[in-house]
Design a protein around this motif. Structure first.
Motif, PDB file in Angstrom:
ATOM      1  N   ALA A 164     -38.957 -18.721 -19.640  1.00 54.59           N
ATOM      2  CA  ALA A 164     -38.982 -18.994 -20.969  1.00 54.59           C
ATOM      3  C   ALA A 164     -37.626 -19.321 -21.505  1.00 54.59           C
ATOM      4  O   ALA A 164     -37.406 -20.615 -21.968  1.00 54.59           O
ATOM      5  CB  ALA A 164     -39.498 -17.704 -21.990  1.00 54.59           C
ATOM      6  N   ILE A 165     -36.566 -18.741 -21.262  1.00 51.54           N
ATOM      7  CA  ILE A 165     -35.254 -19.212 -21.684  1.00 51.54           C
ATOM      8  C   ILE A 165     -34.672 -20.113 -20.934  1.00 51.54           C
ATOM      9  O   ILE A 165     -33.997 -20.992 -21.476  1.00 51.54           O
ATOM     10  CB  ILE A 165     -34.389 -17.827 -21.534  1.00 51.54           C
ATOM     11  N   MET A 166     -34.818 -20.271 -19.750  1.00 55.76           N
ATOM     12  CA  MET A 166     -34.382 -21.545 -18.978  1.00 55.76           C
ATOM     13  C   MET A 166     -35.107 -22.698 -19.410  1.00 55.76           C
ATOM     14  O   MET A 166     -34.441 -23.829 -19.473  1.00 55.76           O
ATOM     15  CB  MET A 166     -34.447 -21.265 -17.483  1.00 55.76           C
ATOM     16  N   GLY A 167     -36.192 -22.845 -19.634  1.00 61.01           N
ATOM     17  CA  GLY A 167     -37.115 -23.987 -20.160  1.00 61.01           C
ATOM     18  C   GLY A 167     -36.592 -24.292 -21.309  1.00 61.01           C
ATOM     19  O   GLY A 167     -36.806 -25.653 -21.656  1.00 61.01           O
ATOM     20  N   ILE A 168     -35.929 -23.589 -22.319  1.00 57.63           N
ATOM     21  CA  ILE A 168     -35.703 -23.930 -23.637  1.00 57.63           C
ATOM     22  C   ILE A 168     -34.415 -24.313 -23.484  1.00 57.63           C
ATOM     23  O   ILE A 168     -33.886 -25.224 -24.288  1.00 57.63           O
ATOM     24  CB  ILE A 168     -36.053 -22.684 -24.618  1.00 57.63           C
ATOM     25  N   LEU A 169     -33.256 -23.677 -22.938  1.00 54.80           N
ATOM     26  CA  LEU A 169     -31.939 -23.852 -23.021  1.00 54.80           C
ATOM     27  C   LEU A 169     -31.426 -24.775 -22.139  1.00 54.80           C
ATOM     28  O   LEU A 169     -30.215 -25.174 -21.823  1.00 54.80           O
ATOM     29  CB  LEU A 169     -31.228 -22.553 -22.724  1.00 54.80           C
ATOM     30  N   MET A 170     -32.344 -25.355 -21.025  1.00 56.23           N
ATOM     31  CA  MET A 170     -31.647 -26.241 -19.959  1.00 56.23           C
ATOM     32  C   MET A 170     -32.622 -27.383 -19.835  1.00 56.23           C
ATOM     33  O   MET A 170     -33.675 -27.268 -19.791  1.00 56.23           O
ATOM     34  CB  MET A 170     -31.817 -25.315 -18.714  1.00 56.23           C
ATOM     35  N   ASP A 171     -32.052 -28.612 -19.607  1.00 57.39           N
ATOM     36  CA  ASP A 171     -32.605 -29.878 -19.517  1.00 57.39           C
ATOM     37  C   ASP A 171     -33.162 -29.835 -18.093  1.00 57.39           C
ATOM     38  O   ASP A 171     -32.515 -30.567 -17.357  1.00 57.39           O
ATOM     39  CB  ASP A 171     -31.486 -30.962 -20.147  1.00 57.39           C
ATOM     40  N   GLU A 172     -34.398 -29.471 -17.855  1.00 57.71           N
ATOM     41  CA  GLU A 172     -34.950 -29.603 -16.453  1.00 57.71           C
ATOM     42  C   GLU A 172     -36.327 -29.611 -16.554  1.00 57.71           C
ATOM     43  O   GLU A 172     -36.949 -28.664 -17.223  1.00 57.71           O
ATOM     44  CB  GLU A 172     -34.031 -28.505 -15.464  1.00 57.71           C
ATOM     45  N   SER A 173     -36.923 -29.842 -15.345  1.00 56.71           N
ATOM     46  CA  SER A 173     -38.366 -29.747 -15.401  1.00 56.71           C
ATOM     47  C   SER A 173     -38.807 -28.171 -14.961  1.00 56.71           C
ATOM     48  O   SER A 173     -37.934 -27.491 -14.417  1.00 56.71           O
ATOM     49  CB  SER A 173     -38.886 -30.637 -14.142  1.00 56.71           C
ATOM     50  N   LEU A 174     -40.073 -27.775 -15.347  1.00 54.24           N
ATOM     51  CA  LEU A 174     -40.536 -26.613 -15.123  1.00 54.24           C
ATOM     52  C   LEU A 174     -40.540 -26.303 -13.656  1.00 54.24           C
ATOM     53  O   LEU A 174     -40.199 -25.050 -13.281  1.00 54.24           O
ATOM     54  CB  LEU A 174     -41.851 -26.584 -15.813  1.00 54.24           C
ATOM     55  N   GLN A 175     -40.976 -27.172 -12.690  1.00 51.77           N
ATOM     56  CA  GLN A 175     -40.929 -26.542 -11.519  1.00 51.77           C
ATOM     57  C   GLN A 175     -39.568 -26.489 -10.723  1.00 51.77           C
ATOM     58  O   GLN A 175     -39.445 -25.533 -10.190  1.00 51.77           O
ATOM     59  CB  GLN A 175     -41.618 -27.861 -10.614  1.00 51.77           C
ATOM     60  N   ARG A 176     -38.539 -27.126 -11.130  1.00 54.72           N
ATOM     61  CA  ARG A 176     -37.366 -26.930 -10.534  1.00 54.72           C
ATOM     62  C   ARG A 176     -36.704 -25.558 -11.188  1.00 54.72           C
ATOM     63  O   ARG A 176     -35.859 -25.011 -10.663  1.00 54.72           O
ATOM     64  CB  ARG A 176     -36.564 -28.282 -11.082  1.00 54.72           C
ATOM     65  N   ILE A 177     -37.126 -25.338 -12.349  1.00 46.05           N
ATOM     66  CA  ILE A 177     -36.420 -24.247 -13.073  1.00 46.05           C
ATOM     67  C   ILE A 177     -37.336 -22.952 -12.363  1.00 46.05           C
ATOM     68  O   ILE A 177     -36.794 -21.928 -12.123  1.00 46.05           O
ATOM     69  CB  ILE A 177     -37.202 -24.139 -14.546  1.00 46.05           C
ATOM     70  N   ASN A 178     -38.800 -23.046 -12.084  1.00 45.98           N
ATOM     71  CA  ASN A 178     -39.396 -21.982 -11.262  1.00 45.98           C
ATOM     72  C   ASN A 178     -38.517 -21.741  -9.920  1.00 45.98           C
ATOM     73  O   ASN A 178     -38.625 -20.495  -9.518  1.00 45.98           O
ATOM     74  CB  ASN A 178     -40.714 -22.533 -11.012  1.00 45.98           C
ATOM     75  N   GLY A 179     -38.276 -22.874  -9.090  1.00 51.36           N
ATOM     76  CA  GLY A 179     -37.300 -22.416  -8.034  1.00 51.36           C
ATOM     77  C   GLY A 179     -36.215 -21.584  -8.269  1.00 51.36           C
ATOM     78  O   GLY A 179     -35.818 -20.852  -7.501  1.00 51.36           O
ATOM     79  N   ILE A 180     -35.347 -21.866  -9.378  1.00 50.66           N
ATOM     80  CA  ILE A 180     -34.299 -21.135  -9.742  1.00 50.66           C
ATOM     81  C   ILE A 180     -34.730 -19.604 -10.026  1.00 50.66           C
ATOM     82  O   ILE A 180     -34.100 -18.729  -9.723  1.00 50.66           O
ATOM     83  CB  ILE A 180     -33.477 -21.682 -11.010  1.00 50.66           C
ATOM     84  N   LYS A 181     -35.863 -19.662 -10.792  1.00 50.26           N
ATOM     85  CA  LYS A 181     -36.170 -18.218 -11.154  1.00 50.26           C
ATOM     86  C   LYS A 181     -36.563 -17.481  -9.931  1.00 50.26           C
ATOM     87  O   LYS A 181     -36.107 -16.127  -9.894  1.00 50.26           O
ATOM     88  CB  LYS A 181     -37.400 -18.160 -11.903  1.00 50.26           C
ATOM     89  N   ASN A 182     -37.115 -18.091  -8.819  1.00 48.13           N
ATOM     90  CA  ASN A 182     -37.437 -17.182  -7.686  1.00 48.13           C
ATOM     91  C   ASN A 182     -36.010 -16.782  -7.042  1.00 48.13           C
ATOM     92  O   ASN A 182     -35.941 -15.659  -6.543  1.00 48.13           O
ATOM     93  CB  ASN A 182     -38.225 -18.280  -6.626  1.00 48.13           C
ATOM     94  N   VAL A 183     -34.914 -17.465  -6.992  1.00 48.44           N
ATOM     95  CA  VAL A 183     -33.602 -17.368  -6.325  1.00 48.44           C
ATOM     96  C   VAL A 183     -33.206 -15.920  -7.245  1.00 48.44           C
ATOM     97  O   VAL A 183     -32.656 -14.922  -6.559  1.00 48.44           O
ATOM     98  CB  VAL A 183     -32.615 -18.281  -6.450  1.00 48.44           C
TER      99      VAL A 183
END
Length: 250
Positions: A164-183
């Motif tokens: 939620a927070i990365m999707g709003i505050l960062m200019d990036e696709s949801l799938q790439r954000i999901n990869g960061i989330k896992n790390v």
């Protein structure tokens, strides 16, 4: 622990590893199972955090293509998650569970609203700023740190909060954000787990059983999650989040 109970813990690990990779909230599967087979709450929480680390790692590896070119982000946010996870682990050992339990359902509700509204909110933020911050800025680092504290303390739905927070505050696709989330989730679980190894009781059999299942689940989750469209992925996040709220309130 009987053979059937051990098998149940492994299967719970598979499901948790998979759902953690796609969304988050796997703790809400494995934690109750460990309680059901007789482990005390703190021991179950500690062992669960350690057991889920390998699953988070395999999930992150499964998202390696989405993680390409994001090293700088991972270093910055990973550091915030590491410190947050350590703080959360210490809080688990010194504070009563009621200190965080009351706020968990509220946090998940807020996260779900943010995930659903993320495209609209991101567009509005972009209209107000001359240039959207590609890394989220200081605000995102603080939010990741705070989520790391929560993840080190208990961790249920920390993935939903991060998305939620990365999707709003960062200019990036949801799938790439999901990869960061896992790390980030892997870092938090590992950081808190290291603290628990030295100062808390760990049920190593439970850790091993969950780890075996979580590794399998992480691999499966990565294959499934990477194929989901942003709309479907948001739908999965909402369903899992609502299920988490229901289980926590029950």
């Amino acid at each position: 622990m009987t053979v059937w109970e051990a098998l149940g813990v492994v299967l719970a690990g598979v499901f948790a590893g998979g759902i953690n990779t796609v969304v988050g909230s796997g703790t809400l599967v494995t934690f109750p199972v460990l309680l059901a087979v007789g482990y005390p709450p703190v021991v179950a929480n500690v062992s669960n955090s350690l057991g889920l680390v390998p699953g988070s790692v395999t999930g992150a590896i499964g998202y390696r293509h989405e993680l390409a070119g994001q090293r700088g982000r991972l270093l910055r946010m990973g550091t915030a998650s590491l410190i947050g996870g350590l703080v959360g682990a210490v809080l688990l050992l010194v504070l009563p569970p009621s200190a965080f339990e009351a706020i968990v359902p509220v946090l998940i509700v807020v996260a779900l609203v943010l995930v659903v509204a993320q495209p609209w909110l991101a567009r509005k933020l972009g209209e107000r700023q001359s240039e959207v911050h590609v890394h989220g800025g200081v605000g995102l680092l603080f939010a990741v740190f705070a989520t790391g504290i929560y993840g080190g303390y208990f961790g249920a739905a920390q993935g939903v909060l991060l998305l939620a927070i990365m999707g709003i505050l960062m200019d990036e696709s949801l799938q790439r954000i999901n990869g960061i989330k896992n790390v980030l989730a892997a870092i938090v679980n590992l950081a808190s787990g290291i603290v628990f190894i030295f100062v808390a009781e760990v049920a190593w059999l439970a850790v091993a059983l969950i780890a075996v299942g979580a590794v399998i689940g992480g691999l499966i989750g990565a294959k499934v999650g990477r194929r989901l469209s942003p709309t479907v992925l948001r739908g999965v996040i909402v369903v899992v989040g609502i299920a988490a709220i229901v289980q926590l309130l029950a």
